[in-house]
Design a protein around this motif. Structure first.
Motif, mmCIF file in Angstrom:
data_model
loop_
_atom_site.group_PDB
_atom_site.id
_atom_site.type_symbol
_atom_site.label_atom_id
_atom_site.label_comp_id
_atom_site.label_asym_id
_atom_site.label_seq_id
_atom_site.Cartn_x
_atom_site.Cartn_y
_atom_site.Cartn_z
ATOM 1 N N GLN A 1 7.327 2.228 2.843
ATOM 2 C CA GLN A 1 7.353 1.517 4.125
ATOM 3 C C GLN A 1 7.843 0.088 3.912
ATOM 4 O O GLN A 1 7.655 -0.495 2.846
ATOM 5 C CB GLN A 1 5.940 1.462 4.732
ATOM 6 C CG GLN A 1 5.334 2.791 5.020
ATOM 7 C CD GLN A 1 5.762 3.321 6.371
ATOM 8 O OE1 GLN A 1 6.413 2.625 7.149
ATOM 9 N NE2 GLN A 1 5.416 4.553 6.656
ATOM 10 N N ASP B 1 0.812 -1.214 0.000
ATOM 11 C CA ASP B 1 0.000 0.000 0.000
ATOM 12 C C ASP B 1 0.850 1.272 0.000
ATOM 13 O O ASP B 1 0.384 2.328 -0.419
ATOM 14 C CB ASP B 1 -0.932 0.022 1.218
ATOM 15 C CG ASP B 1 -1.922 -1.135 1.193
ATOM 16 O OD1 ASP B 1 -2.332 -1.540 0.085
ATOM 17 O OD2 ASP B 1 -2.270 -1.635 2.278
ATOM 18 N N ASP B 2 2.066 1.182 0.511
ATOM 19 C CA ASP B 2 2.964 2.329 0.590
ATOM 20 C C ASP B 2 4.392 1.819 0.431
ATOM 21 O O ASP B 2 5.030 1.421 1.403
ATOM 22 C CB ASP B 2 2.779 3.048 1.929
ATOM 23 C CG ASP B 2 3.646 4.290 2.050
ATOM 24 O OD1 ASP B 2 4.485 4.544 1.152
ATOM 25 O OD2 ASP B 2 3.486 5.021 3.052
#
Length: 135
Positions: free
Chosen positions: A82, A78-79
């Motif tokens: 990260q 999702d990111d």
């Protein structure tokens, strides 16, 4: 009685830890492994918040786990900025073997040290202790 219960459970916990094959990991590292096992993948920042630590401190807890091959990092889908930390198959096997060793030790200890009647009394006491900890 409360003091006696705490004392006995503390001793039992230490004895089980001796037979659990945690490879002499410090409590902070064991806590991270168990959190990842129960909650799934997490960022170092999330682990730090959950453990009440600064992210920099958590990084120093996680780094040796990565070096030992117990945890691995992968980009967060999702990111991508990260990194999600998760347990490796090697770690999952170690946790499973540790639980089995503790279970085997405790089972053998109960059968060696307690008569059948005492085992039944212990079973009844466990039911009472369970009631104490239930909400």
């Amino acid at each position: 009685m409360a003091s006696d219960i705490r004392t006995v459970f503390g001793k039992l916990k230490r004895r089980l830890r001796q037979h659990g094959h945690h490879h002499d990991l410090p409590p902070s590292q064991v806590s991270v492994l168990l959190r990842l096992e129960t909650e799934g993948s997490a960022t170092v920042s999330h682990l730090a918040r959950a453990e009440g630590m600064r992210p920099q401190s958590m990084s120093s807890v996680v780094a040796p786990l990565q070096q030992a091959g117990w945890v691995k990092g992968a980009p967060d889908p999702d990111d991508r900025r990260q990194t999600l930390m998760s347990l490796t198959p090697k770690c999952l096997k170690m946790l499973q073997e540790g639980r089995a060793a503790r279970q085997d030790w405790l089972t053998a200890r109960v059968s060696q040290k307690l008569s059948v009647q005492e085992q039944q009394q212990l079973q009844a006491a466990l039911a009472l202790l369970t009631r104490l900890v239930e909400d």
